[in-house]
Enzyme design. Structure first.
Site, PDB file in Angstrom:
ATOM      1  N   THR A  22       0.827  -1.203   0.000  1.00 26.17           N
ATOM      2  CA  THR A  22       0.000   0.000   0.000  1.00 26.17           C
ATOM      3  C   THR A  22       0.862   1.253   0.000  1.00 26.17           C
ATOM      4  O   THR A  22       1.942   1.294   0.602  1.00 26.17           O
ATOM      5  CB  THR A  22      -0.930   0.031   1.223  1.00 26.17           C
ATOM      6  N   HIS A  33       5.007   2.165   3.253  1.00 30.35           N
ATOM      7  CA  HIS A  33       4.997   0.696   3.226  1.00 30.35           C
ATOM      8  C   HIS A  33       5.618   0.154   1.941  1.00 30.35           C
ATOM      9  O   HIS A  33       6.048  -0.997   1.891  1.00 30.35           O
ATOM     10  CB  HIS A  33       3.567   0.187   3.376  1.00 30.35           C
ATOM     11  N   GLY A  67       7.214  -4.065   8.383  1.00 25.45           N
ATOM     12  CA  GLY A  67       7.379  -3.821   9.803  1.00 25.45           C
ATOM     13  C   GLY A  67       8.746  -4.194  10.322  1.00 25.45           C
ATOM     14  O   GLY A  67       9.319  -3.507  11.187  1.00 25.45           O
ATOM     15  N   THR A 109      -0.270 -22.796  17.019  1.00 25.27           N
ATOM     16  CA  THR A 109       0.526 -21.744  17.638  1.00 25.27           C
ATOM     17  C   THR A 109      -0.362 -20.723  18.337  1.00 25.27           C
ATOM     18  O   THR A 109      -1.591 -20.699  18.164  1.00 25.27           O
ATOM     19  CB  THR A 109       1.368 -21.013  16.588  1.00 25.27           C
ATOM     20  N   ASP A 162       5.479 -13.388   7.108  1.00 26.57           N
ATOM     21  CA  ASP A 162       6.867 -13.008   6.846  1.00 26.57           C
ATOM     22  C   ASP A 162       7.551 -14.158   6.119  1.00 26.57           C
ATOM     23  O   ASP A 162       7.486 -15.314   6.551  1.00 26.57           O
ATOM     24  CB  ASP A 162       7.581 -12.708   8.164  1.00 26.57           C
ATOM     25  N   ARG A 211      11.223 -18.404   5.009  1.00 29.29           N
ATOM     26  CA  ARG A 211      10.507 -19.377   4.192  1.00 29.29           C
ATOM     27  C   ARG A 211      11.094 -19.503   2.789  1.00 29.29           C
ATOM     28  O   ARG A 211      10.748 -20.416   2.059  1.00 29.29           O
ATOM     29  CB  ARG A 211       9.020 -19.000   4.111  1.00 29.29           C
ATOM     30  N   ASP A 245       0.538 -11.235   1.631  1.00 21.82           N
ATOM     31  CA  ASP A 245      -0.810 -11.282   2.191  1.00 21.82           C
ATOM     32  C   ASP A 245      -1.477 -12.591   1.808  1.00 21.82           C
ATOM     33  O   ASP A 245      -1.379 -13.040   0.659  1.00 21.82           O
ATOM     34  CB  ASP A 245      -1.644 -10.112   1.683  1.00 21.82           C
ATOM     35  N   ASP A 256      15.374   2.950  22.944  1.00 24.05           N
ATOM     36  CA  ASP A 256      16.054   3.888  23.840  1.00 24.05           C
ATOM     37  C   ASP A 256      16.957   4.812  23.033  1.00 24.05           C
ATOM     38  O   ASP A 256      17.989   4.390  22.505  1.00 24.05           O
ATOM     39  CB  ASP A 256      16.871   3.107  24.878  1.00 24.05           C
TER      40      ASP A 256
END
Length: 457
Positions: free
Chosen positions: A32, A158, A163, A265, A297, A301, A317, A396
């Site tokens: 996006t 993005h 992320g 999971t 993610d 893989r 997705d 930090d």
């Protein structure tokens, strides 16, 4: 809460960086165009004056951009062979850092649950008027509160990073700001590692499910217009470690272990639980079709695996089609978790390469972006994204770790985030947070079923 912007800075790399056009992978191309937002809150930094804080952020940001130079560039469109594509111009145009102040105190924000007021703590990005090449790929905002506390709001394109990449960038920025060396340099040659291996995609390829099928509508409705117009609200619910264990036990109870199957999971059972609760809260008819979307993610893989420092989009997705609310609600939790497990396991290196082939050969990028902009993922559908595996906490910059981290703008019906438990409140107790955005008419019932169904396991 009133927020006044004092100054806005354009921050450029502190040293000359590589310049030129950086090719984007197909997974970047279909991300996006919107910026992903995060918010960090800090108590009073006792060792630094307000001026020193912004000076530290500006200097360290210019230094970290030397390594993450694509963020200082701009996107643009290119055409070849009658189709369009995005390209990243590494021109060191810079990022934007805003200095602001608020008349509020941190205590006014309560438990920091997502709310419209938090939108003022992240710089807004205007996608409507400016050409794409004028939009900065990263914007940050330092907001000083009356109590002495501060917030840092970030937004990253993005298209440029997922992320994992955002967290890598922020952690390295914090390292340099606090006087530490760079921990690991980002890997930028994304196109070379993510490339299709065939001439055309497999008929079973996942992208066809995303782009060739519009999300289901409410039974009896001919469009999603009325659902789009309804007011939404975010509810942040806590899942304790015993509650998570109860969900896992219910999903795994009675399974045959002759073939030694893996236990479901934490993500699989929590997402299954959320899907069931949403179907109940929305009062769907039993025959109501409902889709579930989530991201996987692919760094580990792929064959061979991608570098941990891969800076770009390394997620795909996945959409689960074909479910109806009656089955989701009435069947055991194990059955819903099984649907999610099957979809996740289907994301293999072959699947990803097939996806890349499909995106490369059959769909124009502009059309993809237009389609992503109009697809509605709300009622009767759901998107559940986990941030639990991301190193998003403990940021930090030299004045201590945050007292709270939260997503920024989060107001789309059907968007659900699974987040790490509250940092600095109860410590690392194994709890998680579920931030669910649903229509106002549904949120109270969702909250009720969320805990009631666990208690009834």
């Amino acid at each position: 809460m009133k927020v006044n912007v004092k100054r806005s800075y354009v921050v450029k790399p502190s040293e000359p960086t590589w310049s030129g056009l950086l090719s984007l992978s197909e997974l970047d191309q279909i991300a996006t165009m919107m910026h992903v937002e995060t918010l960090y809150f800090y108590s009073t930094p006792s060792t630094l004056s307000p001026d020193a804080i912004i000076d530290t952020l500006r200097l360290s940001l210019s230094q970290v951009l030397v390594h993450f130079y694509p963020l200082a560039g701009r996107l643009s469109w290119t055409s070849a062979g009658g189709s369009s594509a995005l390209v990243l111009n590494c021109n060191a145009a810079g990022v934007v850092l805003v200095e602001a102040e608020s008349d509020a105190v941190l205590a006014d924000l309560g438990d920091f649950s997502p709310c419209p007021e938090l939108n003022h703590l992240v710089p807004s990005v205007d996608y409507s008027g400016d050409p794409i090449q004028d939009i900065p790929l990263f914007v940050g905002q330092l907001t000083k509160f009356r109590c002495g506390g501060i917030s840092l709001g970030f937004a990253i394109s993005h298209v440029v990073a997922d992320g994992h990449g955002l967290c890598h960038f922020l952690s390295e920025w914090a390292n340099l700001a606090s006087g530490k060396p760079l921990s690991s340099a980002p890997f930028h040659d994304r196109r070379r590692l993510l490339r299709g291996v065939g001439e055309s995609s497999s008929p079973q390829g996942g992208p066809r499910r995303v782009f060739d099928h519009s999300p289901p509508l409410i039974v009896g409705q001919s469009s999603d217009e009325s659902e789009r117009m309804k007011e939404t609200k975010v509810s942040t619910l806590r899942l304790s470690k015993p509650q998570i264990h109860a969900l896992k036990a219910a999903a795994n109870n009675g399974r045959s272990y002759n073939a030694k199957p893996r236990d479901y999971t934490r993500y699989e059972v929590i997402t299954a639980h959320i899907w069931r609760c949403a179907c109940k809260a929305r009062s769907h008819k039993p025959q109501q079709p409902t889709n579930l979307c989530f991201s996987v993610d692919i760094r580990r893989r792929m064959e061979p695996p991608l570098p941990d420092s891969y800076f770009g989009n390394a997620v795909v997705d996945v959409v689960i089609h074909g479910g109806v609310s009656g089955e989701i609600i009435s069947g055991p939790l194990q059955d819903v978790a099984s649907k999610i497990r099957e979809a996740i396991d289907g994301v293999t290196s072959e699947y990803v390469n097939s996806s890349i082939d499909f995106y490369r050969n059959e769909v124009d990028v502009i059309k993809r972006q237009e389609l992503l902009g109009v697809l509605f993922g709300g009622n009767p559908n759901l998107s559940v994204i986990s941030w639990v595996g991301l190193p998003i906490q403990g940021l930090d910059f030299g004045w201590g770790e945050e007292i709270h981290m939260s997503p920024g703008n989060h107001d789309c019906d059907g968007d659900v985030l699974i987040l790490p438990g509250p940092n600095g409140i109860d410590g690392d107790d194994g709890s998680l947070l579920v931030a669910a955005c649903l229509q106002v008419d549904h949120i109270q019932d969702f909250n009720k079923y969320f805990y009631q169904d666990i208690n009834n396991l």
